[in-house]
Write an enzyme that holds these catalytic residues in place. Structure first.
Site, PDB file in Angstrom:
ATOM      1  N   ASP A 197       0.857  -1.180   0.000  1.00 41.17           N
ATOM      2  CA  ASP A 197       0.000   0.000   0.000  1.00 41.17           C
ATOM      3  C   ASP A 197       0.892   1.228   0.000  1.00 41.17           C
ATOM      4  OD1 ASP A 197      -2.414  -1.392   0.042  1.00 41.17           O
ATOM      5  OD2 ASP A 197      -2.564  -1.360   2.222  1.00 41.17           O
ATOM      6  N   ASP A 255      -6.992  -1.559  -4.570  1.00 42.61           N
ATOM      7  CA  ASP A 255      -8.084  -1.198  -3.664  1.00 42.61           C
ATOM      8  C   ASP A 255      -9.065  -0.249  -4.341  1.00 42.61           C
ATOM      9  OD1 ASP A 255      -6.804  -2.703  -1.681  1.00 42.61           O
ATOM     10  OD2 ASP A 255      -5.768  -0.956  -0.861  1.00 42.61           O
TER      11      ASP A 255
END
Length: 148
Positions: free
Chosen positions: A110, A129
């Site tokens: 991330d 995401d």
């Protein structure tokens, strides 16, 4: 068309994660908009919002089961709505992008961080995401419009 969307989504996710690994994993942060938006490396060993930390095997199995279910649905019912097929393609590409990370890294890369000064931090996320969220919104809109 759906296959192209899935492939493009996976490639975009991989390229951005490889960039994050190279440029950000040493602790370097790139501030895009002061006190609001930056790129900051994070190894997410759980799922969305940090749930299921350290449950990599469970997350891999759940993702695989969902992908099998989606493929089965598409083969059996052959949905005609282009909007719905695109939304599901976004979800699949995002899920496969994060699945790749879980299998090969044992965590998800991330790096997108939205925050307000040092007061509020939204959980760090990635392109996969975004694809899952946009696809889910599209699927919800489709289901609400179709009344099913």
């Amino acid at each position: 068309m759906e296959v192209l969307i899935i492939i493009f989504g996976i490639i975009l996710d991989r390229i951005t994660k490889l960039w994050a690994l190279k440029e950000l994993s040493s602790g370097h942060e790139i501030e895009i908009i002061k006190n609001f938006f930056s790129f900051n490396y994070l190894e997410n060993r759980g799922a969305a919002f940090g749930i299921f930390q350290g449950k990599t095997v469970l997350l891999v199995l759940v993702t695989l089961l969902i992908m099998i279910g989606v493929i089965y649905y598409f083969i059996k019912y052959r949905p005609t709505s282009r909007f719905m097929r695109i939304g599901v393609s976004f979800i699949v590409s995002g899920a496969l992008g994060n699945l790749y990370d879980r299998i090969f890294y044992k965590y998800v890369v991330d790096f997108i961080l939205i925050h307000y000064k040092n007061v509020y931090y939204y959980p760090t996320f990635n392109i996969a995401d975004i694809l899952v969220v946009v696809g889910t919104i599209m699927l919800a809109i489709f289901l609400l419009r179709e009344g099913k």
